[in-house]
Design an enzyme around this catalytic site. Structure first.
Site, PDB file in Angstrom:
ATOM      1  N   CYS A 147       1.536 -17.735 -11.131  1.00 24.90           N
ATOM      2  CA  CYS A 147       2.668 -17.798 -12.045  1.00 24.90           C
ATOM      3  C   CYS A 147       3.732 -16.807 -11.620  1.00 24.90           C
ATOM      4  CB  CYS A 147       2.198 -17.521 -13.469  1.00 24.90           C
ATOM      5  SG  CYS A 147       1.097 -18.807 -13.980  1.00 24.90           S
ATOM      6  N   GLU A 148       4.439 -17.162 -10.606  1.00 27.36           N
ATOM      7  CA  GLU A 148       5.408 -16.273  -9.989  1.00 27.36           C
ATOM      8  C   GLU A 148       6.279 -17.153  -9.085  1.00 27.36           C
ATOM      9  OE1 GLU A 148       5.830 -11.921  -8.958  1.00 27.36           O
ATOM     10  OE2 GLU A 148       3.947 -12.661  -9.711  1.00 27.36           O
TER      11      GLU A 148
ATOM     12  N   GLU B 216      -6.382   0.450  19.142  1.00 31.81           N
ATOM     13  CA  GLU B 216      -6.808   0.080  17.789  1.00 31.81           C
ATOM     14  C   GLU B 216      -6.228  -1.257  17.338  1.00 31.81           C
ATOM     15  OE1 GLU B 216      -6.767   4.358  15.421  1.00 31.81           O
ATOM     16  OE2 GLU B 216      -4.955   3.181  15.591  1.00 31.81           O
TER      17      GLU B 216
HETATM   18  N1  LLP Z   1      -3.889   1.691  13.783  1.00 32.60           N
HETATM   19  C1  LLP Z   1      -3.213   2.192  12.738  1.00 32.60           C
HETATM   20  C2  LLP Z   1      -3.120   3.631  12.559  1.00 32.60           C
HETATM   21  C3  LLP Z   1      -2.605   1.318  11.822  1.00 32.60           C
HETATM   22  O1  LLP Z   1      -1.933   1.818  10.793  1.00 32.60           O
HETATM   23  C4  LLP Z   1      -2.709  -0.082  12.007  1.00 32.60           C
HETATM   24  C5  LLP Z   1      -2.098  -1.017  11.068  1.00 32.60           C
HETATM   25  C6  LLP Z   1      -3.433  -0.557  13.121  1.00 32.60           C
HETATM   26  C7  LLP Z   1      -3.998   0.369  13.995  1.00 32.60           C
HETATM   27  C8  LLP Z   1      -3.615  -2.012  13.397  1.00 32.60           C
HETATM   28  O2  LLP Z   1      -2.416  -2.655  13.670  1.00 32.60           O
HETATM   29  P1  LLP Z   1      -2.421  -4.200  14.119  1.00 32.60           P
HETATM   30  O3  LLP Z   1      -3.031  -4.273  15.491  1.00 32.60           O
HETATM   31  O4  LLP Z   1      -3.195  -4.959  13.126  1.00 32.60           O
HETATM   32  O5  LLP Z   1      -0.980  -4.574  14.127  1.00 32.60           O
HETATM   33  N2  LLP Z   1      -0.414  -5.663   6.111  1.00 32.60           N
HETATM   34  C9  LLP Z   1       0.540  -5.789   7.201  1.00 32.60           C
HETATM   35  C10 LLP Z   1       0.085  -5.026   8.411  1.00 32.60           C
HETATM   36  C11 LLP Z   1      -0.076  -3.549   8.138  1.00 32.60           C
HETATM   37  C12 LLP Z   1      -0.555  -2.802   9.353  1.00 32.60           C
HETATM   38  C13 LLP Z   1      -0.916  -1.414   8.987  1.00 32.60           C
HETATM   39  N3  LLP Z   1      -1.434  -0.642  10.069  1.00 32.60           N
HETATM   40  C14 LLP Z   1       0.704  -7.268   7.521  1.00 32.60           C
HETATM   41  O6  LLP Z   1       0.076  -8.101   6.890  1.00 32.60           O
HETATM   42  O7  LLP Z   1       1.483  -7.614   8.394  1.00 32.60           O
END
Ligand code: LLP
Length: 443
Positions: free
Chosen positions: A366-367, A295
């Site tokens: 504004c932060e 994923e």
């Molecule tokens: N699968 C599940 C169950 C997840 O919770 C996530 C990400 C992914 C796959 C995908 O992960 P990736 O390959 O994108 O690392 N907003 C944060 C990242 C939060 C990720 C949440 N879950 C940031 O900007 O770094």
């Protein structure tokens, strides 16, 4: 071993053109900024397609692999089409993502629904769309999904999300697989969940296990450990429950290179480790190779995206920092203020000028914490210059807000000199369209 897109800071088509401007996807960034205004998200289609192909190629030695793009990284109708066209399915976590994907005419059998608190309405929508898999996170959800599936006369195919107890060295907020986590069943709860599914929840069909250990991961050993724990559990379930499960979702998490100091492993290296770990563990536990779901989110879309800003005011603190303000910031990219994330940038209209000044790029919000890049060396900036911040494809637009009642930005897809708007900038009217003034206030 080959390099892959996630190891590059810039989109693969980035060049300096004959006007001495930066160009991506055959489009001059200064012209894009003029035509579409800033802040502007730019997505390079070739980079996106290349990384999808790299995943497929890297895992080609393991036949039973399925790719689910984690659409939380960036979910728009056009992006969904491209990623589906590359053969990927989707991991979704909300009705909004489900709706977007269904609306883009995607085969919903290739969709998996994740999340630790899915609502009844979301579960109903997912069943109506006949999605392929639910990843069930906790006991309450097992019971709810069983009940709703029964009402619809359907059998929901599920994976159990478990927390394997692995800590990876990434930001605390993006760790998910450690024991004290809000996500998934503890290893010690698996037996109870399996018994419930076997004996009571007749509308659920258990296909396998799921874990996701974190995001922006650079280590490789963690995948090895995760896979061993999962296959060990599969073996235990086979022995103790007489149930052979043949699907494993090992999550996403592969990191990308935001700045020179980031050193993520290549997709090929990760594939090698994952495939070898599966083969090793399956051999050790005498288990048939399961179907593997991956994923990835960030590593698919991050490098393809840049954000363009126009330089505005400047402030030199006497004997201190020089702040250069741009026309965006934490509303289009909240990652620096949320996670202290670092980014690399260049000036699109001055790519060859020497980087003689250390400045701090301040957002317009504004932060005080709205700082996009601390202490970066750039050519002397003037009002009207176009700043290109790299690696903003993932978790920027998807976490964007209307803070300070600003309009969310345009997104444009570039390829071979074409630039197509794929998200329209919000209008002032969009900002008030859901506002309601109770009639008694108009008296
Ligand atoms: N699968 C599940 C169950 C997840 O919770 C996530 C990400 C992914 C796959 C995908 O992960 P990736 O390959 O994108 O690392 N907003 C944060 C990242 C939060 C990720 C949440 N879950 C940031 O900007 O770094």
């Amino acid at each position: 071993m080959n390099n892959s897109v996630n190891q590059s800071i810039k989109p693969v088509t980035t060049k300096i053109n004959s006007s001495n401007h930066i160009e991506i996807g055959g489009c001059d960034l200064v012209n894009l900024a003029k035509e579409f205004e800033t802040p502007l998200y730019v997505i390079d289609e070739q980079t996106l397609r290349k990384v999808c192909k790299e995943y497929k190629q890297a895992f080609s030695l393991y036949e039973k692999v399925k790719f689910l793009y984690a659409s939380k990284a960036l979910c728009t109708s056009a992006i969904t089409k491209i990623i589906s066209d590359e053969g990927f399915g989707f991991d979704v976590v909300s009705d909004g993502e489900l709706y977007t994907i269904n609306n883009a005419d995607i085969n919903m059998e290739k969709v998996l629904f994740n999340g630790s608190n899915k609502t009844e309405a979301e579960i109903k929508l997912a069943l109506k769309y006949n999605i392929g898999r639910f990843s069930v996170d906790n006991f309450a959800e097992l019971s709810l999904l069983n009940e709703i599936a029964g009402n619809y006369n359907k059998q929901a195919k599920i994976l159990l999300r478990i927390t394997p107890g692995i800590e990876c060295h990434t930001h605390e907020y993006v760790q998910t697989g450690n024991l004290d986590s809000k996500f998934g069943f503890d290893l010690s709860q698996i037996d109870e969940a399996v018994n419930l599914i076997k004996d009571k929840y007749t509308n659920l069909s258990l296909k396998g296990l799921h874990a996701h250990i974190g995001s922006q991961i650079f280590e490789t050993q963690v995948y090895y450990d995760e896979i061993d724990i999962l296959i060990k559990e599969l073996d235990r379930i086979r022995r103790e429950h007489n149930l052979t499960l043949n699907e494993l979702n090992i999550g996403g998490g592969l990191g990308v290179k935001y700045t020179e100091s980031d050193n993520p492993p290549s997709i090929y290296k990760i594939a090698d480790i994952i495939v070898n770990s599966i083969k090793n563990s399956c051999k050790n536990y005498n288990y048939e190779y399961p179907t593997i779901y991956l994923e990835p989110g960030r590593s698919i879309i991050s490098t393809a995206g840049v954000t363009l800003y126009t330089v505005g005011s400047q402030k030199q603190v006497p004997n201190g920092k020089k702040y250069v303000a741009v026309d965006g910031g934490m509303a289009d990219n909240p990652r620096p203020s949320l996670y202290q994330s670092e980014y690399y940038a260049q000036v699109a209209n001055k790519p060859n000028q020497s980087c003689n000044e250390k400045i701090t790029v301040a957002g317009r919000y504004c932060e005080s914490g709205d700082i996009l890049i601390k202490d970066i060396k750039l050519p002397t900036l003037e009002k009207g210059d176009i700043l290109c911040v790299y690696n903003t494809g993932a978790y920027n637009y998807s976490m964007a807000s209307n803070y300070n009642r600003t309009k969310r930005a345009t997104m444009v897809l570039v390829n071979s000199g074409h630039s197509d708007m794929i998200i329209k900038r919000e209008s002032l009217n969009d900002l008030i369209k859901n506002d309601i003034i109770p009639s008694r206030l108009n008296k």
